[in-house]
Design a protein around this motif. Structure first.
Motif, PDB file in Angstrom:
ATOM      1  N   SER A 297      44.226  47.605  43.974  1.00  0.00           N
ATOM      2  CA  SER A 297      45.208  46.819  44.718  1.00  0.00           C
ATOM      3  C   SER A 297      44.582  45.679  45.501  1.00  0.00           C
ATOM      4  CB  SER A 297      45.988  47.740  45.667  1.00  0.00           C
ATOM      5  OG  SER A 297      45.092  48.415  46.549  1.00  0.00           O
ATOM      6  N   GLY A 298      43.239  45.649  45.574  1.00  0.00           N
ATOM      7  CA  GLY A 298      42.588  44.555  46.289  1.00  0.00           C
ATOM      8  C   GLY A 298      42.543  43.256  45.509  1.00  0.00           C
ATOM      9  N   ILE A 299      42.863  43.286  44.217  1.00  0.00           N
ATOM     10  CA  ILE A 299      42.910  42.075  43.395  1.00  0.00           C
ATOM     11  C   ILE A 299      44.243  41.376  43.627  1.00  0.00           C
ATOM     12  CG2 ILE A 299      42.778  41.154  41.050  1.00  0.00           C
ATOM     13  CD1 ILE A 299      40.199  42.383  41.860  1.00  0.00           C
ATOM     14  N   THR A 300      44.215  40.061  43.832  1.00  0.00           N
ATOM     15  CA  THR A 300      45.432  39.295  44.084  1.00  0.00           C
ATOM     16  C   THR A 300      45.557  38.160  43.066  1.00  0.00           C
ATOM     17  OG1 THR A 300      44.369  37.699  45.573  1.00  0.00           O
ATOM     18  CG2 THR A 300      45.178  39.774  46.543  1.00  0.00           C
ATOM     19  N   PRO A 301      46.768  37.625  42.858  1.00  0.00           N
ATOM     20  CA  PRO A 301      46.950  36.481  41.963  1.00  0.00           C
ATOM     21  C   PRO A 301      46.136  35.265  42.400  1.00  0.00           C
ATOM     22  CG  PRO A 301      49.050  37.528  42.420  1.00  0.00           C
ATOM     23  CD  PRO A 301      48.053  38.168  43.332  1.00  0.00           C
ATOM     24  N   ASP A 302      46.003  35.051  43.713  1.00  0.00           N
ATOM     25  CA  ASP A 302      45.205  33.913  44.185  1.00  0.00           C
ATOM     26  C   ASP A 302      43.737  34.084  43.805  1.00  0.00           C
ATOM     27  OD1 ASP A 302      47.436  32.736  45.277  1.00  0.00           O
ATOM     28  OD2 ASP A 302      47.123  33.608  47.271  1.00  0.00           O
ATOM     29  N   GLY A 303      43.253  35.325  43.870  1.00  0.00           N
ATOM     30  CA  GLY A 303      41.871  35.568  43.446  1.00  0.00           C
ATOM     31  C   GLY A 303      41.687  35.296  41.969  1.00  0.00           C
ATOM     32  N   ILE A 304      42.684  35.636  41.163  1.00  0.00           N
ATOM     33  CA  ILE A 304      42.611  35.376  39.728  1.00  0.00           C
ATOM     34  C   ILE A 304      42.599  33.866  39.467  1.00  0.00           C
ATOM     35  CG2 ILE A 304      43.838  35.649  37.539  1.00  0.00           C
ATOM     36  CD1 ILE A 304      44.875  38.320  38.580  1.00  0.00           C
ATOM     37  N   ARG A 305      43.419  33.118  40.179  1.00  0.00           N
ATOM     38  CA  ARG A 305      43.432  31.665  40.002  1.00  0.00           C
ATOM     39  C   ARG A 305      42.075  31.073  40.375  1.00  0.00           C
ATOM     40  NH1 ARG A 305      47.131  27.376  39.730  1.00  0.00           N
ATOM     41  NH2 ARG A 305      46.190  25.414  40.451  1.00  0.00           N
ATOM     42  N   ALA A 306      41.477  31.571  41.475  1.00  0.00           N
ATOM     43  CA  ALA A 306      40.158  31.064  41.878  1.00  0.00           C
ATOM     44  C   ALA A 306      39.113  31.357  40.795  1.00  0.00           C
ATOM     45  CB  ALA A 306      39.750  31.682  43.208  1.00  0.00           C
ATOM     46  N   PHE A 307      39.219  32.529  40.177  1.00  0.00           N
ATOM     47  CA  PHE A 307      38.288  32.870  39.101  1.00  0.00           C
ATOM     48  C   PHE A 307      38.469  31.925  37.919  1.00  0.00           C
ATOM     49  CE2 PHE A 307      37.122  34.984  35.198  1.00  0.00           C
ATOM     50  CZ  PHE A 307      35.912  35.590  35.495  1.00  0.00           C
ATOM     51  N   VAL A 308      39.721  31.664  37.535  1.00  0.00           N
ATOM     52  CA  VAL A 308      39.998  30.770  36.402  1.00  0.00           C
ATOM     53  C   VAL A 308      39.452  29.374  36.680  1.00  0.00           C
ATOM     54  CG1 VAL A 308      41.810  29.673  35.037  1.00  0.00           C
ATOM     55  CG2 VAL A 308      42.011  32.090  35.657  1.00  0.00           C
ATOM     56  N   GLU A 309      39.645  28.877  37.893  1.00  0.00           N
ATOM     57  CA  GLU A 309      39.155  27.541  38.231  1.00  0.00           C
ATOM     58  C   GLU A 309      37.631  27.473  38.182  1.00  0.00           C
ATOM     59  OE1 GLU A 309      40.949  26.983  42.024  1.00  0.00           O
ATOM     60  OE2 GLU A 309      42.809  26.109  41.212  1.00  0.00           O
ATOM     61  N   LYS A 310      36.945  28.523  38.675  1.00  0.00           N
ATOM     62  CA  LYS A 310      35.486  28.551  38.613  1.00  0.00           C
ATOM     63  C   LYS A 310      34.999  28.627  37.169  1.00  0.00           C
ATOM     64  CE  LYS A 310      34.105  30.379  43.113  1.00  0.00           C
ATOM     65  NZ  LYS A 310      33.223  31.358  43.803  1.00  0.00           N
ATOM     66  N   TRP A 311      35.713  29.404  36.371  1.00  0.00           N
ATOM     67  CA  TRP A 311      35.341  29.551  34.961  1.00  0.00           C
ATOM     68  C   TRP A 311      35.457  28.210  34.241  1.00  0.00           C
ATOM     69  CZ3 TRP A 311      38.143  29.232  30.284  1.00  0.00           C
ATOM     70  CH2 TRP A 311      37.525  29.815  29.171  1.00  0.00           C
ATOM     71  N   MET A 312      36.528  27.481  34.508  1.00  0.00           N
ATOM     72  CA  MET A 312      36.727  26.173  33.869  1.00  0.00           C
ATOM     73  C   MET A 312      35.680  25.178  34.354  1.00  0.00           C
ATOM     74  SD  MET A 312      40.907  25.989  34.026  1.00  0.00           S
ATOM     75  CE  MET A 312      40.962  24.357  33.286  1.00  0.00           C
TER      76      MET A 312
END
Length: 453
Positions: A297-312
């Motif tokens: 439950s500690g994973i959030t949609p904002d964290g996922i977006r930050a990961f996607v942006e770093k990956w790109m």
């Protein structure tokens, strides 16, 4: 002149000649007799030594040699130089090296000394830790081609696991298999300072009920210089609070992470694996491969977006470096690089919340899959960078976990096939406990033809 001398010594009637032959004959008879006597004595000595050797071999086989060594043997043994004794240790199997501690204090001190100086035998394949039906710990060794499989069984001889591995360097894969309880004692033994453990992949498919955060963290610190993939795939009795960012972070920046307890339908709630755990993988120097978790439950949609942006962002930098290294601007490599994120039963992550947070970055896809005897629709998100030949996908169902499972080491299977990603969505689900009794548990050795005995 010669005849005159001969006659003066006895005449020419041949009597002196007969005397000479008699003397020579007696001398020859005595020489042959002496030689035969010496041969008889040597043969008798050989027979005695042969019988003595047989007695010693019998005593060794029956464990009766203790206490029957020559007088002052250990005192003389302790005066031997270290160099020849080091050579003895080099040629002994690891298990016998540990047992040499019981021979004398000389060997005990030498083994400690050699831990830093003596070259270690490399194990570049896989190491499997399991327990058989009798509850005995078994260590299986498989080379990287899967051709050589040997096992060591701990049967109450007080040989510590750290002593068994003292002169061995472990590379490749460490697999904690089913039937094993990864107790603090086992992990503490593997965390000893004198051990050289450098696996790229570590898999926990064992019972974690007796595993503490401190012992697990110490083990991950031990393997941190080399580990790239960490799978908690189908572990039993894993506590909700066992895994957290600081524990997983002890392994450094990983390329892949799985947290999927067994059984799959169990309720698992972990608040400690959070966005920081996910973003740490995006910060790694290498491109991330997979991040698959359940009940976090500690994973959030904002964290996922930050990961996607770093990956790109990393893709853009990587592409510039490749173009700079190749003046033709040709695309580097031919294989398609994947990054897969799976969030199953994570309270704050659903297709709807991810779409709201990352809708402008990802493309929504819907696929049909056969699961549990019926066809179901699965939602996922994807993004592909054609210039860098990379693709990212985000899943919300546990069916995607299987593509990154590592198979248990077994005879005839090479290391790269054990750890190879399985990206076939049509694979049928297989109970991970179904095959364990077929080839390992309860067995201790393998024959040259690959069949268990």
């Amino acid at each position: 002149m010669a005849s005159q001398r001969f006659e003066s010594c006895g005449g020419g009637d041949g009597k002196f000649t007969e005397l000479i032959f008699v003397v020579i004959g007696q001398f020859s008879f005595q020489s042959v007799a002496d030689l035969e006597a010496k041969v008889a004595r040597v043969q008798a000595e050989n027979d005695r030594l042969r019988r003595a050797l047989g007695d010693v071999c019998w005593q060794i086989a029956c464990g009766q040699l203790t206490g029957k060594l020559p007088d002052n043997f250990l005192e003389q043994f302790s005066q031997l130089p270290d160099r020849p004794l080091e050579q003895v240790l080099r040629f002994l199997p690891a298990r016998q090296v540990a047992q040499m501690r019981h021979v004398s204090r000389k060997f005990n001190q030498l083994i400690r000394k050699c831990s830093k100086t003596m070259p270690k035998k490399e194990c570049k394949g896989s190491v499997l830790f399991k327990r058989n039906y009798s509850g005995q710990l078994i260590v299986g060794w498989v080379d990287d081609r899967g051709r050589k499989f040997t096992t060591t069984q701990f049967a109450g001889d007080n040989v510590a696991l750290s002593e068994l591995l003292r002169f061995i360097r472990i590379d490749g894969l460490i697999f904690f298999g089913r039937g094993l309880s990864a107790t603090d004692e086992v992990l503490d033994q593997l965390s000893k300072a004198w051990l050289t453990i450098r696996p790229e992949v570590v898999v926990f498919e064992c019972d974690l009920s007796q595993t503490s955060r401190n012992s697990l963290k110490a083990f991950l610190v031990k393997v941190e210089p080399s580990i790239r993939r960490l799978n908690f795939q189908n572990p039993e009795n894993i506590a909700d609070s066992l895994l957290s960012y600081d524990v997983i972070g002890a392994a450094g920046r990983l390329d892949g992470l799985i947290v999927l307890p067994w059984p799959w339908g169990m309720e698992f709630h972990n608040n400690n694996i959070d966005d920081e755990t996910l973003l740490a993988m995006a910060d790694a120097d290498h491109m991330s491969s997979y991040f698959s978790v359940v009940g976090c439950s500690g994973i959030t949609p904002d964290g996922i977006r930050a990961f996607v942006e770093k990956w790109m962002s990393k893709l853009v930098k990587k592409r510039k470096l490749e173009i700079g290294a190749n003046s033709t601007g040709r695309r580097y490599g031919s294989e398609l690089g994947y990054c897969e994120l799976t969030f199953y039963k994570c309270a704050n992550v659903t297709p709807a919340t991810v779409e709201r947070a990352c809708g402008g970055l990802l493309e929504k896809e819907t696929t049909e899959a056969f699961y549990g005897g019926e066809n179901i629709s699965l939602v996922r998100f994807a993004i592909e960078c054609r210039a860098s030949n990379r693709r990212m996908k985000i899943f919300f169902h546990n069916d995607s976990f299987r593509s990154h499972f590592v198979d248990e080491p077994r005879p005839g299977v090479a290391l790269d096939l054990l750890v190879d990603d399985k990206r076939d969505s049509d694979l049928e689900y297989e109970d991970p406990t179904a095959y364990e009794a077929d080839y390992f548990i309860g067995h201790d050795r393998i024959m040259p033809n690959g069949l268990w005995t």
